[in-house]
Design a protein around this motif. Structure first.
Motif, PDB file in Angstrom:
ATOM      1  N   LEU A 158       3.043  -7.600  -2.033  1.00  0.00           N
ATOM      2  CA  LEU A 158       3.699  -8.089  -1.609  1.00  0.00           C
ATOM      3  C   LEU A 158       5.016  -7.740  -1.974  1.00  0.00           C
ATOM      4  N   SER A 159       5.526  -7.212  -2.692  1.00  0.00           N
ATOM      5  CA  SER A 159       6.644  -6.174  -3.141  1.00  0.00           C
ATOM      6  C   SER A 159       6.890  -5.184  -1.841  1.00  0.00           C
ATOM      7  N   ASN A 160       6.304  -4.698  -1.646  1.00  0.00           N
ATOM      8  CA  ASN A 160       6.307  -3.561  -1.295  1.00  0.00           C
ATOM      9  C   ASN A 160       5.730  -4.263   0.163  1.00  0.00           C
ATOM     10  N   GLY A 216      14.807   1.460  -3.259  1.00  0.00           N
ATOM     11  CA  GLY A 216      14.622   3.259  -3.485  1.00  0.00           C
ATOM     12  C   GLY A 216      13.037   2.140  -4.358  1.00  0.00           C
ATOM     13  N   SER A 217      12.464   2.908  -5.252  1.00  0.00           N
ATOM     14  CA  SER A 217      11.139   2.421  -5.509  1.00  0.00           C
ATOM     15  C   SER A 217      11.020   3.202  -7.339  1.00  0.00           C
ATOM     16  N   ALA A 218      10.519   2.521  -8.060  1.00  0.00           N
ATOM     17  CA  ALA A 218       9.606   2.957  -9.254  1.00  0.00           C
ATOM     18  C   ALA A 218       8.936   3.976  -9.328  1.00  0.00           C
ATOM     19  N   GLY A 219       8.437   3.338  -7.899  1.00  0.00           N
ATOM     20  CA  GLY A 219       6.986   4.885  -8.678  1.00  0.00           C
ATOM     21  C   GLY A 219       5.825   3.700  -8.491  1.00  0.00           C
ATOM     22  N   LEU A 220       6.051   2.960  -9.128  1.00  0.00           N
ATOM     23  CA  LEU A 220       5.020   2.288 -10.018  1.00  0.00           C
ATOM     24  C   LEU A 220       3.765   0.788  -9.448  1.00  0.00           C
ATOM     25  N   GLY A 221       4.876   0.455  -7.745  1.00  0.00           N
ATOM     26  CA  GLY A 221       4.169  -0.931  -7.451  1.00  0.00           C
ATOM     27  C   GLY A 221       2.600  -0.228  -6.964  1.00  0.00           C
ATOM     28  N   LEU A 222       2.774   0.160  -5.977  1.00  0.00           N
ATOM     29  CA  LEU A 222       1.548   0.204  -5.739  1.00  0.00           C
ATOM     30  C   LEU A 222       0.257   1.142  -6.743  1.00  0.00           C
ATOM     31  N   PRO A 223       0.801   1.609  -6.696  1.00  0.00           N
ATOM     32  CA  PRO A 223      -0.210   2.764  -8.369  1.00  0.00           C
ATOM     33  C   PRO A 223      -1.138   1.819  -9.388  1.00  0.00           C
ATOM     34  N   SER A 224       0.267   1.047  -9.330  1.00  0.00           N
ATOM     35  CA  SER A 224      -0.254  -0.232 -10.920  1.00  0.00           C
ATOM     36  C   SER A 224      -0.806  -0.762 -10.350  1.00  0.00           C
ATOM     37  N   CYS A 225      -1.196  -1.135  -8.746  1.00  0.00           N
ATOM     38  CA  CYS A 225      -2.075  -1.990  -7.866  1.00  0.00           C
ATOM     39  C   CYS A 225      -3.030  -1.460  -7.876  1.00  0.00           C
ATOM     40  N   ALA A 226      -3.328  -0.163  -7.873  1.00  0.00           N
ATOM     41  CA  ALA A 226      -4.567  -0.034  -8.183  1.00  0.00           C
ATOM     42  C   ALA A 226      -5.450   0.483  -9.284  1.00  0.00           C
ATOM     43  N   VAL A 227      -4.543   0.506 -10.303  1.00  0.00           N
ATOM     44  CA  VAL A 227      -5.118   0.725 -11.618  1.00  0.00           C
ATOM     45  C   VAL A 227      -5.726  -0.567 -12.237  1.00  0.00           C
ATOM     46  N   PHE A 228      -5.126  -2.035 -11.761  1.00  0.00           N
ATOM     47  CA  PHE A 228      -4.875  -2.912 -11.907  1.00  0.00           C
ATOM     48  C   PHE A 228      -6.792  -3.968 -11.566  1.00  0.00           C
ATOM     49  N   ALA A 229      -6.382  -3.168  -9.661  1.00  0.00           N
ATOM     50  CA  ALA A 229      -7.910  -3.044  -9.059  1.00  0.00           C
ATOM     51  C   ALA A 229      -9.457  -2.759 -10.075  1.00  0.00           C
ATOM     52  N   ARG A 230      -8.717  -1.129 -10.201  1.00  0.00           N
ATOM     53  CA  ARG A 230      -9.870  -0.223 -10.828  1.00  0.00           C
ATOM     54  C   ARG A 230     -11.089  -1.256 -11.812  1.00  0.00           C
ATOM     55  N   CYS A 231      -9.440  -2.053 -12.920  1.00  0.00           N
ATOM     56  CA  CYS A 231     -10.217  -2.627 -13.801  1.00  0.00           C
ATOM     57  C   CYS A 231     -10.681  -4.021 -13.824  1.00  0.00           C
ATOM     58  N   ALA A 232     -10.494  -4.461 -13.111  1.00  0.00           N
ATOM     59  CA  ALA A 232     -11.408  -5.892 -12.203  1.00  0.00           C
ATOM     60  C   ALA A 232     -12.622  -5.091 -11.563  1.00  0.00           C
ATOM     61  N   GLY A 233     -13.078  -3.428 -11.250  1.00  0.00           N
ATOM     62  CA  GLY A 233     -14.413  -3.368 -10.723  1.00  0.00           C
ATOM     63  C   GLY A 233     -14.228  -3.535  -9.224  1.00  0.00           C
ATOM     64  N   GLY A 234     -12.817  -3.598  -8.940  1.00  0.00           N
ATOM     65  CA  GLY A 234     -13.080  -3.030  -7.541  1.00  0.00           C
ATOM     66  C   GLY A 234     -11.791  -1.722  -7.430  1.00  0.00           C
ATOM     67  N   TYR A 235     -11.087  -2.193  -5.603  1.00  0.00           N
ATOM     68  CA  TYR A 235     -10.581  -0.926  -5.505  1.00  0.00           C
ATOM     69  C   TYR A 235      -9.715  -1.335  -4.103  1.00  0.00           C
ATOM     70  N   VAL A 236      -8.611  -1.132  -4.114  1.00  0.00           N
ATOM     71  CA  VAL A 236      -6.980  -0.820  -3.096  1.00  0.00           C
ATOM     72  C   VAL A 236      -7.343   0.242  -2.014  1.00  0.00           C
ATOM     73  N   HIS A 237      -7.136  -0.437  -0.990  1.00  0.00           N
ATOM     74  CA  HIS A 237      -7.261   1.010  -0.250  1.00  0.00           C
ATOM     75  C   HIS A 237      -6.192   0.278   1.377  1.00  0.00           C
ATOM     76  N   LEU A 238      -5.702   1.353   2.548  1.00  0.00           N
ATOM     77  CA  LEU A 238      -5.431   1.234   3.517  1.00  0.00           C
ATOM     78  C   LEU A 238      -5.853   1.282   4.879  1.00  0.00           C
TER      79      LEU A 238
END
Length: 239
Positions: A158-160, A216-238
């Motif tokens: 949502l932030s992105n 600006g961007s901290a560079g953690l927003g969308l990459p962190s989404c992928a980390v959280f999704a993998r942690c829950a056994g899922g994934y994020v894609h465009l």
């Protein structure tokens, strides 16, 4: 693999360090005029009191908001590092999905509202949010998953989305359903400027930031989404 994760962690830490420095600088700029106004009250008997107090209040609110952003980013960084190091244990929690999605949209809207009267606020207040739930599941959908992980995924998406959605645009959060592996499927859509082809394949990696808009961007927003999704056994894609 371990060396790659170490490199990713270092890059994220550096991005966060840069963010803290940037926001600290912005806070100093905000507090500077406020201090000058207070000094004027001490040295001059009469000033435009109402106008000065209004600006002082706005600067103070903005500074406090920046401080909260710094704290939130640090908490996000620590949580990402905990997951990458294998120290995070998923917590299964049952909750109402519709309420969570509406709360997340309201939080996103509030986070991007401006307290400074000198900043045009139409860009954030005119963005509309929609939550779509399939009728086949009924109105009261309860799910069981890690609430914190799910919130972090949506916060990043949502932030992105709001950064790149134009005034009058719409952001839609949808629960699509359940896939063949019994994973929850969600979708976040906006009618913003789109993603440049050059970074589409690397959008959720630590190799790229999406700071190509007016913010600006901290560079953690969308990459962190992928980390959280993998942690829950899922994934994020465009899409």
């Amino acid at each position: 693999m371990l060396e790659q994760e170490r490199q990713i962690t270092q890059e994220r830490l550096q991005a966060q360090e840069n963010l803290v420095k940037q926001q600290a600088h912005e806070m100093r700029q905000r507090f500077g005029p406020a201090i000058s106004i207070l000094e004027a009250y001490l040295n001059v008997g009469k000033t435009n009191l109402k106008n000065d107090i209004q600006h002082l209040r706005a600067d103070t609110k903005t500074a406090l908001k920046k401080l909260q952003e710094v704290e939130n980013h640090h908490q996000l960084r620590l949580l990402v590092l905990k997951i990458l190091r294998g120290n995070y244990e998923l917590k299964q929690d049952s909750f109402h999905l519709g309420k969570l999605l509406h709360d997340l949209c309201n939080t996103a809207r509030a986070s991007f509202s401006h307290d400074d009267p000198q900043i045009e606020d139409t860009e954030t207040k005119s963005v509309q949010y929609q939550v779509m739930l399939p009728a086949v599941y009924g109105r009261n959908i309860n799910i069981c998953t890690d609430r914190q992980v799910l919130r972090q995924i949506f916060n990043g998406l949502l932030s992105n989305a709001i950064k790149f959605t134009p005034p009058g645009g719409t952001i839609t959060v949808s629960f699509v359903g359940i896939d063949e592996r019994k994973r929850l499927v969600f979708q976040v859509c906006d009618n913003g400027i789109g993603i440049p082809e050059a970074i589409r394949n690397k959008l959720f990696s630590s190799e790229v930031t999406t700071g190509y808009s007016r913010e600006g961007s901290a560079g953690l927003g969308l990459p962190s989404c992928a980390v959280f999704a993998r942690c829950a056994g899922g994934y994020v894609h465009l899409v």
